[in-house]
Design a protein around this motif. Structure first.
Motif, PDB file in Angstrom:
ATOM      1  N   LEU A 770       0.815  -1.218   0.000  1.00 11.31           N
ATOM      2  CA  LEU A 770       0.000   0.000   0.000  1.00 11.31           C
ATOM      3  C   LEU A 770       0.841   1.257   0.000  1.00 11.31           C
ATOM      4  CD1 LEU A 770      -2.739  -1.074   2.600  1.00 11.31           C
ATOM      5  CD2 LEU A 770      -2.784  -1.277   0.096  1.00 11.31           C
ATOM      6  N   LYS A 771       2.161   1.094   0.182  1.00 11.71           N
ATOM      7  CA  LYS A 771       3.051   2.258   0.248  1.00 11.71           C
ATOM      8  C   LYS A 771       3.682   2.598  -1.098  1.00 11.71           C
ATOM      9  CE  LYS A 771       4.420   1.148   5.030  1.00 11.71           C
ATOM     10  NZ  LYS A 771       5.586   0.819   5.902  1.00 11.71           N
ATOM     11  N   VAL A 772       3.470   1.732  -2.113  1.00 14.94           N
ATOM     12  CA  VAL A 772       4.165   1.927  -3.381  1.00 14.94           C
ATOM     13  C   VAL A 772       3.181   2.306  -4.483  1.00 14.94           C
ATOM     14  CG1 VAL A 772       5.973   0.307  -2.714  1.00 14.94           C
ATOM     15  CG2 VAL A 772       3.985  -0.528  -3.982  1.00 14.94           C
ATOM     16  N   GLN A 773       3.740   2.826  -5.568  1.00 14.95           N
ATOM     17  CA  GLN A 773       2.916   3.212  -6.714  1.00 14.95           C
ATOM     18  C   GLN A 773       2.336   1.965  -7.384  1.00 14.95           C
ATOM     19  OE1 GLN A 773       5.443   5.506  -9.305  1.00 14.95           O
ATOM     20  NE2 GLN A 773       5.283   7.353  -8.042  1.00 14.95           N
ATOM     21  N   PRO A 774       1.124   2.078  -7.958  1.00 14.33           N
ATOM     22  CA  PRO A 774       0.281   3.290  -8.011  1.00 14.33           C
ATOM     23  C   PRO A 774      -0.667   3.406  -6.813  1.00 14.33           C
ATOM     24  CG  PRO A 774      -0.713   1.585  -9.343  1.00 14.33           C
ATOM     25  CD  PRO A 774       0.545   0.984  -8.781  1.00 14.33           C
ATOM     26  N   ILE A 775      -0.584   2.464  -5.875  1.00 16.10           N
ATOM     27  CA  ILE A 775      -1.573   2.410  -4.806  1.00 16.10           C
ATOM     28  C   ILE A 775      -1.424   3.581  -3.847  1.00 16.10           C
ATOM     29  CG2 ILE A 775      -2.476   0.984  -2.908  1.00 16.10           C
ATOM     30  CD1 ILE A 775      -1.511  -1.473  -4.433  1.00 16.10           C
ATOM     31  N   ASN A 776      -0.215   4.053  -3.629  1.00 18.44           N
ATOM     32  CA  ASN A 776      -0.028   5.120  -2.639  1.00 18.44           C
ATOM     33  C   ASN A 776      -0.674   6.437  -3.044  1.00 18.44           C
ATOM     34  OD1 ASN A 776       1.711   5.842  -4.671  1.00 18.44           O
ATOM     35  ND2 ASN A 776       3.565   5.869  -3.390  1.00 18.44           N
ATOM     36  N   GLN A 777      -1.117   6.559  -4.309  1.00 14.83           N
ATOM     37  CA  GLN A 777      -1.785   7.805  -4.714  1.00 14.83           C
ATOM     38  C   GLN A 777      -3.162   7.952  -4.062  1.00 14.83           C
ATOM     39  OE1 GLN A 777      -3.427   7.842  -8.859  1.00 14.83           O
ATOM     40  NE2 GLN A 777      -2.514   5.759  -8.993  1.00 14.83           N
ATOM     41  N   TYR A 778      -3.653   6.836  -3.472  1.00  8.80           N
ATOM     42  CA  TYR A 778      -4.974   6.896  -2.837  1.00  8.80           C
ATOM     43  C   TYR A 778      -4.880   7.225  -1.352  1.00  8.80           C
ATOM     44  CZ  TYR A 778      -6.157   4.610  -7.204  1.00  8.80           C
ATOM     45  OH  TYR A 778      -6.300   4.328  -8.530  1.00  8.80           O
ATOM     46  N   GLY A 779      -3.678   7.515  -0.864  1.00  9.61           N
ATOM     47  CA  GLY A 779      -3.514   7.904   0.532  1.00  9.61           C
ATOM     48  C   GLY A 779      -2.515   7.018   1.250  1.00  9.61           C
ATOM     49  N   SER A 780      -2.397   7.245   2.539  1.00 10.65           N
ATOM     50  CA  SER A 780      -1.511   6.419   3.354  1.00 10.65           C
ATOM     51  C   SER A 780      -2.143   5.041   3.536  1.00 10.65           C
ATOM     52  CB  SER A 780      -1.296   7.064   4.719  1.00 10.65           C
ATOM     53  OG  SER A 780      -2.511   7.052   5.469  1.00 10.65           O
ATOM     54  N   PRO A 781      -1.387   4.040   3.928  1.00  9.13           N
ATOM     55  CA  PRO A 781      -1.985   2.717   4.173  1.00  9.13           C
ATOM     56  C   PRO A 781      -3.171   2.776   5.124  1.00  9.13           C
ATOM     57  CG  PRO A 781       0.393   2.520   4.138  1.00  9.13           C
ATOM     58  CD  PRO A 781       0.091   3.990   4.061  1.00  9.13           C
ATOM     59  N   LEU A 782      -3.044   3.579   6.180  1.00  8.48           N
ATOM     60  CA  LEU A 782      -4.140   3.691   7.150  1.00  8.48           C
ATOM     61  C   LEU A 782      -5.381   4.289   6.497  1.00  8.48           C
ATOM     62  CD1 LEU A 782      -5.021   3.324  10.087  1.00  8.48           C
ATOM     63  CD2 LEU A 782      -4.176   5.656  10.546  1.00  8.48           C
ATOM     64  N   GLU A 783      -5.173   5.331   5.668  1.00  9.55           N
ATOM     65  CA  GLU A 783      -6.317   5.974   4.993  1.00  9.55           C
ATOM     66  C   GLU A 783      -6.973   5.016   3.991  1.00  9.55           C
ATOM     67  OE1 GLU A 783      -4.740  10.623   5.083  1.00  9.55           O
ATOM     68  OE2 GLU A 783      -4.182   9.294   3.419  1.00  9.55           O
ATOM     69  N   ILE A 784      -6.149   4.287   3.239  1.00  5.82           N
ATOM     70  CA  ILE A 784      -6.695   3.357   2.244  1.00  5.82           C
ATOM     71  C   ILE A 784      -7.537   2.283   2.912  1.00  5.82           C
ATOM     72  CG2 ILE A 784      -6.062   1.552   0.583  1.00  5.82           C
ATOM     73  CD1 ILE A 784      -3.590   3.288  -0.106  1.00  5.82           C
ATOM     74  N   VAL A 785      -6.992   1.695   3.979  1.00  5.03           N
ATOM     75  CA  VAL A 785      -7.680   0.609   4.678  1.00  5.03           C
ATOM     76  C   VAL A 785      -8.975   1.108   5.312  1.00  5.03           C
ATOM     77  CG1 VAL A 785      -7.519  -0.906   6.684  1.00  5.03           C
ATOM     78  CG2 VAL A 785      -5.615  -0.790   5.063  1.00  5.03           C
ATOM     79  N   LYS A 786      -8.912   2.277   5.952  1.00  3.09           N
ATOM     80  CA  LYS A 786     -10.071   2.780   6.691  1.00  3.09           C
ATOM     81  C   LYS A 786     -11.139   3.352   5.765  1.00  3.09           C
ATOM     82  CE  LYS A 786     -11.248   5.661  10.668  1.00  3.09           C
ATOM     83  NZ  LYS A 786     -10.737   6.587  11.719  1.00  3.09           N
ATOM     84  N   GLN A 787     -10.725   4.227   4.832  1.00  2.00           N
ATOM     85  CA  GLN A 787     -11.699   4.904   3.985  1.00  2.00           C
ATOM     86  C   GLN A 787     -12.173   4.039   2.824  1.00  2.00           C
ATOM     87  OE1 GLN A 787      -9.890   8.650   2.870  1.00  2.00           O
ATOM     88  NE2 GLN A 787      -9.445   9.203   5.007  1.00  2.00           N
ATOM     89  N   GLY A 788     -11.258   3.220   2.284  1.00  2.00           N
ATOM     90  CA  GLY A 788     -11.628   2.407   1.125  1.00  2.00           C
ATOM     91  C   GLY A 788     -12.361   1.130   1.489  1.00  2.00           C
ATOM     92  N   PHE A 789     -12.022   0.558   2.692  1.00  2.00           N
ATOM     93  CA  PHE A 789     -12.563  -0.760   3.015  1.00  2.00           C
ATOM     94  C   PHE A 789     -13.316  -0.815   4.344  1.00  2.00           C
ATOM     95  CE2 PHE A 789      -9.149  -1.403   0.033  1.00  2.00           C
ATOM     96  CZ  PHE A 789      -9.607  -2.400  -0.814  1.00  2.00           C
ATOM     97  N   GLY A 790     -13.218   0.255   5.124  1.00  2.00           N
ATOM     98  CA  GLY A 790     -13.931   0.266   6.397  1.00  2.00           C
ATOM     99  C   GLY A 790     -13.163  -0.386   7.525  1.00  2.00           C
ATOM    100  N   GLY A 791     -11.842  -0.494   7.379  1.00  2.00           N
ATOM    101  CA  GLY A 791     -11.024  -1.053   8.454  1.00  2.00           C
ATOM    102  C   GLY A 791     -10.159  -2.220   7.983  1.00  2.00           C
TER     103      GLY A 791
END
Length: 814
Positions: A770-791
């Motif tokens: 979650l820290k590498v491109q292109p995934i990191n453009q969606y936020g930090s790992p914590l933000e991706i997990v929480k906002q994208g998946f609900g935890g």
């Protein structure tokens, strides 16, 4: 809390250790946890090697730091109380102790080899035996006398660094101390090259010296490098009590003496320096490499041991000598302890090897001169067929030398041009020609440093001066050493990765010693294994049962019965200083080559540099060494063989090895698929297989296709048609699986699928993705997990569902 819910660690800390300490065991000096006895065998395939993981003994109990007494193997309470017994018995065998305890926290199963009438009994936690109880039982079992105990209980040397003897060294030390303390005056220790014979000898001497059982000690060797390495390294703690005997002077002011045979004796009476002291001067003599030197009964060096016959004498060797003329066991008796190369490799203390066998056409088919053909010196070549045994001994063919050098150079270029390499040649002349050929084939490397290739032989002061640099891992140069005899023994080249055999070797002793140049492991420099490049079929000796076994004693009483017409085993048959090669004796710091004056060295065929002319071969006959060029020479075959689990060389691809390893772990394809499907993390299954010796990179290279771990195993072990990672990813896309997701979640899962196609399952199971491109453009790992998946739990479930989709068709078939 229910005891059955406790982990194994909790069982140890809450139940087992308190019971042991309540019985009187001191937790600081007598109790050790997680005692790792082995290092883990190295598995080699291709250019890759990895260690298998090994388990440690849960608890070992000690009478004193150098004296293990018992093993305790623990299991979680959900298991039966004696579940760990078989595992504990294996550790007890390594530590050579008679007491084993297995426990699940409810009590102990006590295995007591000292009591055959009640070998295994169940005892309560409160009834765990005291240190005194086990020590008294142990002493009675061993039959120790009161006079032996002060010697046996003398601690080994501890410098505070945490270094302690390995299990086999401890066994060798303790068994030798037991033998000496019981009055045995001739002791033989057999330990494979690279297993620390000198360190073991130091600990034996230290304990006997400190106990004042032995007050004056002589350490005997036949090469300066052995004496100097010993004095500077392992024996350093003796400090000012130690001296090296030089200039034929034995100084009685010192207690520990290190000496070359050549410094103590010679052909003339005035050279017999050992007679400067009385026959009872030394209490203990330790003979390094005792298969050489004083091994033969009629050796001039044996007179030293016979003069000090009242002293206890301990022989050290990696290769016990049992030939028609020489027997170690005839003099020392059977070994008190043996640790073999095979055991060392299985334990992970010694490096395994792969063998590249190269067949050259003229070696296999022979070469015959034309009628009246002359060599470079104008000598008419005797008309006969010359074969592998002749080349570089009686017949030099330049093109053969060049082909061997080219093969060595190409191997290093393909693998590692800076890998330390020893090339064993037939004689000094051969070593020089090989050096020149290797130099000409490596102009770029030689331009960086002209010491890239060096001839290191006894006749070459410049080359010998580079020996320390060659064996020093911190020194890059020399990289390649060409030699004949000088480096066969006593050279501690820990980082040697390539051993080249272009020498006729028929002596098993010599073969073992040469192989020993590569068997040392050095994790710091990534030296876990080595390659043997064999041009002379020498590695056929691996198939000889004597290679890693106890040699059969075949000593004959009539030396005329020695059958050695080719003089290939002359060192084995004639261990006498007047019959030894100067190559064996590098000059010391004063330039002394071992107290034998110039002109005393005989000229044996194996060490000649003369080209074109009669040469004495050591048997009184003559032969001619011819030198020709212009011969067409080519390779016929090149085969790669590996050291297998039985200690044999096998020609086997890594696919074959993996198939065997996997099928031992999983009886069927369905069993493997079920394991894969039910694993929370596929990486855990991959790690488990890696512990069994599956090297994923080597397997992918061997298969030659872009498959993930699942398909590699299904295809290689169970003959299933595989899918590439890209094909699996495309199948998921075709199902419109991502339609159930939107926004960040869909974008991240689509990116994870591409990551899988590129790098496989481990990539998508790691949170770091979650820290590498292109995934990191969606936020930090914590933000991706929480906002994208609900935890995090929901993110992990989404990844697990993606994995199920990747293997959906396989799941149905299972």
């Amino acid at each position: 809390m229910d005891k059955k819910q406790f982990s194994e660690t909790d069982i140890i800390s809450k139940f087992i250790l308190p019971a042991v300490e309540d019985a009187g065991w001191d937790k600081m000096t007598q109790i050790r946890q997680e005692v790792k006895l082995r290092d883990g065998k190295v598995i080699v395939r291709g250019q890759m090697g990895m260690r298998k993981t090994v388990k440690a003994a849960d608890i070992a109990l000690y009478h004193k730091p150098n004296f293990p007494l018992a093993v305790i193997e623990a299991k979680a309470n959900k298991h039966e109380v004696g579940k760990g017994m078989q595992q504990g018995l294996d550790y007890a065998r390594l530590l050579d102790v008679p007491f084993v305890f297995a426990s699940n926290g409810d009590g102990f199963i006590f295995h007591d080899k000292t009591n055959p009438d009640a070998l295994e009994i169940e005892i309560s936690l409160q009834d765990f035996p005291s240190p005194e109880t086990l020590w008294h039982k142990f002493c009675a079992y061993k039959g120790y006398t009161d006079a032996q105990l002060p010697i046996i209980q003398q601690p080994y040397y501890d410098d505070g660094s945490g270094k302690s003897p390995r299990y086999y060294q401890l066994q060798a030390i303790n068994k030798t101390i037991e033998a000496v303390s019981s009055g045995q005056d001739r002791v033989l220790l057999v330990m494979a090259t690279g297993t620390g014979k000198t360190y073991t000898a130091f600990q034996i001497i230290w304990r006997l010296w400190k106990a004042r059982q032995k007050k004056r000690i002589l350490f005997l060797a036949d090469r300066n490098v052995l004496v100097d390495q010993t004095r500077i390294n392992d024996f350093q703690p003796f400090g000012e009590a130690m001296t090296k005997i030089t200039k034929r002077t034995v100084d009685p002011a010192y207690e520990v003496h290190l000496a070359l045979y050549q410094a103590l004796t010679g052909p003339e009476e005035h050279q017999k320096a050992y007679k400067q002291v009385d026959p009872d001067f030394f209490d203990l003599i330790v003979i390094d490499e005792c298969h050489r030197g004083s091994a033969a009964e009629d050796s001039a060096w044996r007179e030293i041991l016979e003069y000090f016959s009242a002293a206890t004498q301990i022989g050290l060797t990696a290769t016990p000598k049992e030939t028609e003329a020489v027997s170690n066991t005839d003099y020392f008796g059977d070994p008190v302890y043996t640790y073999s190369l095979k055991e060392g490799i299985e334990d992970g203390f010694l490096a395994p090897y792969k063998v590249v066998r190269v067949d050259i056409d003229i070696d296999v088919e022979g070469w015959r001169p034309t009628k009246g053909q002359t060599d470079k010196q104008g000598e008419v070549i005797k008309d006969r067929i010359y074969n592998q045994k002749d080349f570089d001994r009686t017949m030099v063919i330049d093109e053969r030398t060049e082909l061997v050098a080219e093969t060595i150079t190409n191997y290093l270029k393909r693998t590692d041009p800076m890998a330390k390499t020893i090339v064993f040649c037939n004689d000094i002349d051969h070593a020089e020609r090989m050096r020149r050929a290797l130099v000409n084939l490596s102009p770029e490397q030689v331009a960086k440093d002209d010491k890239y290739v060096m001839k290191i032989t006894g006749d070459d002061a410049t080359g010998k001066a580079q020996l320390d640099n060659f064996i020093n891992p911190k020194k890059a140069y020399p990289v390649i050493a060409t030699t004949s005899e000088l480096m066969t023994t006593g050279v501690d080249a820990k980082t040697c990765k390539l051993v080249v055999l272009d020498q006729n070797i028929q002596s098993m002793t010599k073969f073992k010693q040469i192989i020993g140049r590569g068997t040392r492991i050095d994790d710091r420099y990534n030296k876990l294994w080595f390659t043997i490049l064999d041009f002379k079929k020498a590695t056929e000796l691996f198939a000889d049962e004597r290679f890693d076994g106890v040699p059969e004693k075949i000593l004959v009483t009539n030396p005329d019965e020695i059958n050695d017409p080719d003089n290939t085993d002359i060192e084995d048959a004639l261990n006498d200083p007047t019959n030894l090669n100067e190559d064996d004796y590098p000059a010391d710091e004063t330039g002394n080559t071992g107290e034998i004056s110039e002109g005393e060295w005989p000229d044996y065929g194996a060490d000649q540099t003369v080209v074109g002319g009669p040469i004495e071969d050591g048997e009184g006959s003559e032969y001619i060494k011819y030198h020709v060029s212009g011969v067409t020479v080519k390779k016929l075959d090149e085969r790669v063989q590996y050291y297998d689990a039985d200690g044999k060389l096998v020609t086997e691809s890594f696919k074959d090895y993996t198939r065997k390893a996997v099928q031992q772990q999983f009886a069927s394809l369905d069993e493997f698929i079920n394991k894969w499907n039910t694993a929370d993390r596929k990486q855990a299954v991959m790690d488990e297989l890696a512990e069994q010796g599956v090297i994923w990179e080597a397997l992918r290279e061997d298969v030659g296709r872009d498959l993930d771990a699942f398909d590699l195993i299904c295809h290689v072990a169970f003959d299933q048609p595989p899918l590439t990672r890209q094909e699996r990813a495309n199948n998921v896309k075709k199902r419109n699986y991502f339609g159930q997701y939107s926004g960040t979640a869909r974008a991240v899962l689509e990116a994870l699928l591409e990551k899988y196609a590129d790098a496989g399952i481990p990539e998508i199971e790691s949170m770091n993705v979650l820290k590498v491109q292109p995934i990191n453009q969606y936020g930090s790992p914590l933000e991706i997990v929480k906002q994208g998946f609900g935890g995090k739990p929901k993110y992990q479930e989404a990844v697990a569902d993606l994995e199920r989709q990747l293997y959906q068709d396989d799941n149905k078939s299972a």
